[in-house]
Scaffold this motif. Structure first.
Motif, short mmCIF file in Angstrom:
data_model
loop_
_atom_site.label_atom_id
_atom_site.label_comp_id
_atom_site.label_asym_id
_atom_site.label_seq_id
_atom_site.Cartn_x
_atom_site.Cartn_y
_atom_site.Cartn_z
N HIS A 1 0.83 -1.21 0.00
CA HIS A 1 0.00 0.00 0.00
C HIS A 1 0.87 1.26 0.00
O HIS A 1 0.56 2.24 -0.68
CB HIS A 1 -0.93 -0.01 1.20
N TRP B 1 -2.50 -6.95 -1.31
CA TRP B 1 -2.88 -5.77 -2.06
C TRP B 1 -4.25 -5.30 -1.58
O TRP B 1 -5.02 -6.04 -1.02
CB TRP B 1 -2.92 -6.12 -3.54
N HIS B 2 -4.55 -4.01 -1.86
CA HIS B 2 -5.86 -3.49 -1.53
C HIS B 2 -6.82 -3.79 -2.68
O HIS B 2 -6.44 -3.77 -3.84
CB HIS B 2 -5.79 -1.98 -1.29
N GLY B 3 -8.05 -4.05 -2.35
CA GLY B 3 -9.04 -4.37 -3.36
C GLY B 3 -10.14 -5.21 -2.75
O GLY B 3 -10.04 -5.67 -1.61
N ARG B 4 -11.20 -5.42 -3.51
CA ARG B 4 -12.34 -6.18 -3.02
C ARG B 4 -12.58 -7.37 -3.94
O ARG B 4 -12.98 -7.21 -5.08
CB ARG B 4 -13.59 -5.29 -2.96
N SER B 5 -12.28 -8.55 -3.43
CA SER B 5 -12.56 -9.78 -4.17
C SER B 5 -12.59 -10.92 -3.16
O SER B 5 -11.98 -10.84 -2.08
CB SER B 5 -11.50 -10.04 -5.23
N ARG C 1 -8.98 -12.28 -2.58
CA ARG C 1 -8.15 -11.51 -1.65
C ARG C 1 -8.63 -11.69 -0.22
O ARG C 1 -7.84 -11.79 0.71
CB ARG C 1 -8.16 -10.03 -2.02
#
Length: 246
Positions: free
Chosen positions: A47, A132-136, A139
């Motif tokens: 990040h 990592w940053h994110g929406r899934s 993850r």
């Protein structure tokens, strides 16, 4: 025909063995990585690197990341108390996950356009340090795996120490050392209750909610956090848990 069947059987068996070896390798690497950070302070996170590569939201050319790792004993007890009171009041009792909060956030996100999170401090550390940053869903699954590892291999004190050092607390500002220097011109060990609570109030969105220029929402949130700090038992709550060395 028999020869082709034998060749095909060998290929699938070989693929399975390769996949198994890959899984074992990834598991060992992840465990060693987490173990290393049990004693080695993270030099940088993904990040931080992503923030370093983008310009400041205020159109300033401030690309230098402000970050310095300090030990938990070098911080005021108000800081861990404030983030527990604000972010994760079950931090000391859960095993890395607050399933009630996760379920509530899931139901809210389905029924509303507003997105809310149900992550514990441990989950936030796993995400910020290793992922990592994110929406899934992928993850999130990997985040849960790393959360389990740090809970087992680090323990609560180390998780809190890392969290207070790598959490984003302002534009290109990471950790309590940089935040205290930038916003209060002091060191983390000299921060008081109101100052710690205001830093904690910015954590949901430290770019939108600035410690340097707090809006009405932040000031109301600070009052709520201060009340929660008192309900938890004040600094004695943290001192008894951490067995403070001061």
């Amino acid at each position: 025909m028999a020869k082709n069947q034998s060749s095909s059987s060998f290929t699938w068996a070989d693929a399975r063995r390769l996949f198994f070896k890959l899984c074992i390798t990834l598991f060992l690497v992840s465990v060693l990585w987490v173990l290393a950070y049990r004693w080695i302070d993270p030099p940088v996170t993904l990040h931080m690197l992503s923030k370093r590569s983008e310009p400041s939201p205020k159109n300033q050319k401030t690309e230098q990341i402000q970050y310095k790792f300090v030990e938990l004993e070098e911080m005021s007890m108000q800081l861990p108390l404030a983030v527990i009171a604000s972010e994760d009041q079950l931090y000391l009792t859960h095993s890395g996950f607050d399933f009630k909060a996760i379920r509530k956030a899931f139901e809210t996100n389905i029924s509303s356009k507003k997105t809310v999170g149900g992550s514990t401090i441990s989950q936030q550390v796993a995400k910020n340090v290793f992922l990592w940053h994110g929406r899934s869903y992928l993850r999130k699954a990997v985040e849960m795996y790393f959360t389990f590892l740090i809970e087992v291999l680090w323990g609560k004190e180390r998780i809190m120490e890392v969290y207070l050092n790598i959490a984003e607390m302002g534009d290109h500002v990471f950790g309590v050392h940089a935040a205290c220097q930038k916003f209060y011109n002091t060191t983390p060990d000299k921060v008081g209750r109101q100052q710690a609570a205001l830093i904690a109030a910015s954590l949901p969105n430290p770019i939108k909610y600035s410690v340097a220029d707090p809006n009405g929402y932040m000031l109301r949130n600070r009052r709520r956090i201060v009340r929660n700090m008192g309900r938890l038992g004040g600094t004695e709550y943290v001192k008894n848990w951490l067995q403070w060395k001061k």
